[in-house]
Design a protein around this motif. Structure first.
Motif, PDB file in Angstrom:
ATOM      1  N   UNK A 195      17.225 -21.141  -7.582  1.00  0.00           N
ATOM      2  CA  UNK A 195      15.873 -20.760  -7.992  1.00  0.00           C
ATOM      3  C   UNK A 195      15.238 -19.626  -7.205  1.00  0.00           C
ATOM      4  N   UNK A 196      15.927 -19.066  -6.197  1.00  0.00           N
ATOM      5  CA  UNK A 196      15.426 -17.864  -5.528  1.00  0.00           C
ATOM      6  C   UNK A 196      16.553 -16.854  -5.379  1.00  0.00           C
ATOM      7  N   UNK A 197      16.189 -15.591  -5.384  1.00  0.00           N
ATOM      8  CA  UNK A 197      17.185 -14.521  -5.303  1.00  0.00           C
ATOM      9  C   UNK A 197      17.889 -14.517  -3.952  1.00  0.00           C
ATOM     10  N   UNK A 198      17.149 -14.817  -2.891  1.00  0.00           N
ATOM     11  CA  UNK A 198      17.727 -14.805  -1.547  1.00  0.00           C
ATOM     12  C   UNK A 198      18.782 -15.892  -1.400  1.00  0.00           C
ATOM     13  N   UNK A 199      18.469 -17.075  -1.903  1.00  0.00           N
ATOM     14  CA  UNK A 199      19.431 -18.174  -1.806  1.00  0.00           C
ATOM     15  C   UNK A 199      20.672 -17.891  -2.643  1.00  0.00           C
TER      16      UNK A 199
END
Length: 340
Positions: A195-199
């Motif tokens: 759900x996040x780009x960084x993860x």
């Protein structure tokens, strides 16, 4: 409404992923729409991806028509894989595209081509379901401020399981980190979106999941590239018939999917001898296992049955009233209000 079809139907199928299937870099966001009545999903054809008038704002303001819905997952999930290749549409020998007219407002006034990507209720679990607890319908499950048409989510400590007919192969490059789920039956799943780009870039879940008993999560670095393909790879298998409950492995390009309670999604890459049998023993099916296209008929019969029961109750009640000259009407002489 579908119109101006841009392809000719054929009977041949891809028996496996073709050797010339060209992997494309993962894209964080694409335009996708669903035709809920037959569980089909389309993505905008690649030729339109670089048009300057097709902006996120344009997509957000699009009032889609004719029973289509915009993909509610847009912006909620980011790819954790390196690249992918769609080699066919379900049931066909190639990737099929068609013109869909659904109230577009694009600057040049023309309709776009959309690629038939997947069918999302082909199997025995239909729309899928959650286990061990029932799904919730929260629209902002993870506090991200995102509106979603993807209406069902697992509560804390549960998972959502569903199946797709999706003729796409995915690749993770050597040196990348991947995160896996393993269940007690021996099935193995690899995270492909979170759900996040960084993860997603790190290959780890954005939110650590709370897993049911018997499930474990682990991350590892790939020593060599890892490729995931559907099971079976054939783009046909048993022809996908809407509303028919078909066992996994018999319909085209089967993909089994897990959504965890932290907002990450996983594809099964290794299936045990039991497959999803243990999951199906405890799964709480979405909408009682009904396909979306059957729901209108289902509710029609319920409402119609209630209406018919009420009508019969009124008729029977009035018949009793008439027999005993009570309630519904007075069959005796009218009083003379002029009498002294």
């Amino acid at each position: 409404m579908l119109s101006a079809l841009a392809f000719v139907l054929v009977t041949a199928v891809q028996a496996a992923v073709p050797s010339d299937c060209e992997l494309q870099p993962a894209r964080a966001v694409t335009w996708e729409i669903d035709f809920e009545e037959n569980c089909s999903r389309y993505k905008v054809a690649d030729a339109y991806l670089n048009r300057s008038d097709l902006t996120d704002e344009e997509y957000a303001s699009w009032q889609i028509l004719n029973s289509w819905i915009k993909d509610g997952q847009r912006g909620m999930f980011f790819p954790a894989y390196s690249s992918s290749c769609q080699y066919a549409s379900p049931g066909e020998d190639k990737v099929l595209s068609e013109i869909i007219r659904s109230g577009e407002t694009w600057s040049n006034g023309t309709s776009m081509e959309w690629t038939y990507l997947s069918t999302w209720c082909p199997g025995e679990v239909v729309q899928g379901g959650c286990f061990p607890e029932e799904c919730t319908k929260s629209r902002d499950m993870w506090g991200l401020g995102l509106e979603s048409l993807f209406r069902y989510f697992p509560v804390a400590g549960s998972l959502l399981y569903y199946e797709l007919s999706l003729c796409v192969t995915y690749q993770w490059d050597a040196g990348e980190t991947i995160t896996e789920l393993h269940d007690a039956s021996g099935n193995k799943y690899v995270m492909f979106e979170t759900s996040t780009e960084e993860a997603a870039a790190s290959g780890t879940p954005a939110v650590a999941p709370n897993l049911p008993d018997g499930w474990v999560s682990a991350s590892r670095v790939l020593n060599e590239s890892f490729t995931l393909t559907p099971s079976p790879e054939s783009s046909n298998g048993k022809p996908v018939t809407f509303g028919e409950k078909v066992a996994f492995g018999e319909y085209a390009c089967g993909m089994a999917v897990i959504l965890d309670d932290g907002g990450s999604k996983y594809y099964r890459y290794e299936m045990s001898t039991n497959g999803s049998a243990d999951i199906q023993l405890q799964i709480n099916l979405i909408q009682k296992g009904l396909a979306p296209g059957t729901l209108d008929n289902y509710f029609f019969y319920i409402v119609g049955g209630i209406g018919a029961a009420c009508f019969l109750a009124i008729i029977c009640g009035c018949a009793v009233c008439y027999k005993f000259k009570i309630c519904c009407w007075n069959t005796g002489p009218k009083p003379d209000n002029n009498q002294a």
